[in-house]
Design an enzyme around this catalytic site. Structure first.
Site, PDB file in Angstrom:
ATOM      1  N   ARG A   1      25.279  30.184 -79.488  1.00 37.33           N
ATOM      2  CA  ARG A   1      26.158  30.821 -78.521  1.00 37.33           C
ATOM      3  C   ARG A   1      25.484  31.958 -77.761  1.00 37.33           C
ATOM      4  O   ARG A   1      25.533  32.007 -76.528  1.00 37.33           O
ATOM      5  CB  ARG A   1      27.375  31.468 -79.226  1.00 37.33           C
ATOM      6  CG  ARG A   1      28.419  30.559 -79.673  1.00 37.33           C
ATOM      7  CD  ARG A   1      29.034  31.070 -80.970  1.00 37.33           C
ATOM      8  NE  ARG A   1      28.226  30.556 -82.047  1.00 37.33           N
ATOM      9  CZ  ARG A   1      28.510  29.448 -82.691  1.00 37.33           C
ATOM     10  NH1 ARG A   1      29.600  28.822 -82.456  1.00 37.33           N
ATOM     11  NH2 ARG A   1      27.699  28.979 -83.606  1.00 37.33           N
ATOM     12  N   THR A   2      24.875  32.883 -78.511  1.00 34.68           N
ATOM     13  CA  THR A   2      24.392  34.097 -77.859  1.00 34.68           C
ATOM     14  C   THR A   2      23.285  33.757 -76.866  1.00 34.68           C
ATOM     15  O   THR A   2      23.305  34.202 -75.718  1.00 34.68           O
ATOM     16  CB  THR A   2      23.899  35.103 -78.917  1.00 34.68           C
ATOM     17  OG1 THR A   2      24.934  35.281 -79.875  1.00 34.68           O
ATOM     18  CG2 THR A   2      23.551  36.436 -78.302  1.00 34.68           C
TER      19      THR A   2
ATOM     20  N   ARG B   1      16.720  39.187 -79.795  1.00 34.11           N
ATOM     21  CA  ARG B   1      17.300  39.019 -81.139  1.00 34.11           C
ATOM     22  C   ARG B   1      16.150  38.959 -82.122  1.00 34.11           C
ATOM     23  O   ARG B   1      15.169  38.226 -81.903  1.00 34.11           O
ATOM     24  CB  ARG B   1      18.116  37.732 -81.218  1.00 34.11           C
ATOM     25  CG  ARG B   1      18.474  37.386 -82.647  1.00 34.11           C
ATOM     26  CD  ARG B   1      19.477  36.278 -82.758  1.00 34.11           C
ATOM     27  NE  ARG B   1      20.810  36.726 -82.371  1.00 34.11           N
ATOM     28  CZ  ARG B   1      21.918  36.019 -82.586  1.00 34.11           C
ATOM     29  NH1 ARG B   1      21.856  34.845 -83.166  1.00 34.11           N
ATOM     30  NH2 ARG B   1      23.087  36.493 -82.223  1.00 34.11           N
TER      31      ARG B   1
HETATM   32  C1  NCD Z   1      26.659  36.256 -85.257  1.00 38.20           C
HETATM   33  C2  NCD Z   1      25.228  36.733 -85.363  1.00 38.20           C
HETATM   34  O1  NCD Z   1      24.291  35.999 -85.087  1.00 38.20           O
HETATM   35  O2  NCD Z   1      25.085  37.873 -85.741  1.00 38.20           O
HETATM   36  N1  NCD Z   1      26.841  35.105 -84.488  1.00 38.20           N
HETATM   37  C3  NCD Z   1      26.779  35.119 -83.150  1.00 38.20           C
HETATM   38  O3  NCD Z   1      26.131  35.917 -82.527  1.00 38.20           O
HETATM   39  N2  NCD Z   1      27.531  34.199 -82.524  1.00 38.20           N
HETATM   40  C4  NCD Z   1      27.301  36.153 -86.573  1.00 38.20           C
HETATM   41  C5  NCD Z   1      26.734  35.214 -87.570  1.00 38.20           C
HETATM   42  O4  NCD Z   1      25.625  34.714 -87.463  1.00 38.20           O
HETATM   43  O5  NCD Z   1      27.448  34.993 -88.549  1.00 38.20           O
END
Ligand code: NCD
Length: 308
Positions: free
Chosen positions: A54-55, A104
């Protein structure tokens, strides 16, 4: 605002401005031609050293819909897998003339560190167990669309708090917006030192899901982050579900129409039952589309200078 590293970087007014821009961006998603010229000529690099669906894709689409040039660099397939340091990788990419760097990384503090090395605007897309500010913004934005103002509304955040950057960003964002927050976890997944933190920051803690659910105006379930666990934090998945999962029986404890959030990816059958994930009040997919609008708003606020 030069970087977005933490919710702490934002005042309540700035969060409100981002939400206003996100609402405009949300309208763009409904158009046939989803393109604004705002970031034409700007270059955004997504550097993901951890897995993401998603991100990463929403930052990529967000940049593209704003007409930026967007490239993706991931740990696998980049020179980091040949032993290059994070600093060298980042400086190499930035030497190409990058305006925005979305990062990230599994190390807490990585985004802050990177922001000290480069001229580009840095967005923290998740640094280890520390923060994930755009996730918190999109969660609060989604909840506001359902609940109106968050002032005085009670949000329960339930699950693996110890390993969750989503929780750490959300607790700050929601309390800034005036929400009452209760965080719930088994004792083994409650972060150490939370008593003094919660007292200072003004949120509540509980070990008892069944007592908190009937009082909640919104529920946020968190993923059990097995990839960050080095030992056994609960006896078995079944026991976790019985103690802390949002099961079908627990759905009945909620007030009607209480929105159910989960940042994804969901462990169906562990922290959230299919009945809850797919319930009419589940806002999980709405969080994803709000995420795009929020990330467009963030990139716009960081990168659309006068010359854009
Ligand atoms: C979160 C993350 O990566 O921190 N998910 C996300 O960004 N959609 C939470 C997770 O991984 O559980």
């Amino acid at each position: 605002m030069k970087h977005l590293l933490s919710i702490d970087d934002l005042s309540t007014d700035e969060i409100g401005q981002l939400f206003e821009t996100a609402a405009d961006m949300h309208d763009v998603q409904k158009r046939e031609v989803k393109k604004l010229p705002a970031l034409r000529g700007r270059t955004v690099v997504n550097m993901f050293f951890e897995d993401s669906t998603r991100t990463r894709s929403s930052f990529e689409i967000a940049g593209k819909w704003l007409s930026a040039d967007v490239i993706n660099v991931s740990a696998k397939g980049s020179s980091t897998s040949k032993g290059e340091s994070l600093r060298d990788t980042v400086l190499t990419v930035c030497a190409m003339g990058v305006d925005g760097l979305v990062i990230r990384h599994p190390a807490s503090g990585a985004a802050l560190q990177v922001s000290q090395w480069v001229d580009a605007s840095v967005v923290n897309a998740g640094d280890g167990m520390h923060e994930h500010p755009t996730q918190a913004l999109l969660d609060a934005y989604t909840l506001q669309r359902h609940l109106g103002s968050l002032e005085g509304r009670h949000v329960a955040i339930i699950g693996d708090l110890t390993h969750s950057r989503v929780f750490r960003s959300n607790v700050q964002c929601l309390t800034k917006l005036g929400a009452r927050v209760t965080v719930v976890a088994p004792p083994t997944l409650m972060p150490s030192g939370i008593a003094s933190w919660s007292a200072a920051a003004g949120f509540e803690t509980s070990y008892d899901v069944d007592a908190v659910l009937p009082e909640a105006d919104a529920v946020m379930m968190l993923r059990v982050q097995r990839e960050r666990m080095s030992g056994a934090f609960f006896p078995s998945p079944r026991e976790y579900t019985v103690g802390y999962g949002l099961t079908r029986n627990r759905l009945a404890l909620l007030k009607p129409d209480v929105p159910i959030c989960h940042p994804g990816p969901m462990n169906r059958g562990l922290e959230i039952a299919a009945d809850a994930a797919d319930a009419t009040q589940s806002v999980v997919l709405e969080q994803v589309s709000s995420g795009l609008a929020i990330r467009m708003a963030v990139l716009y606020h960081l990168l659309a200078g006068e010359e854009a």
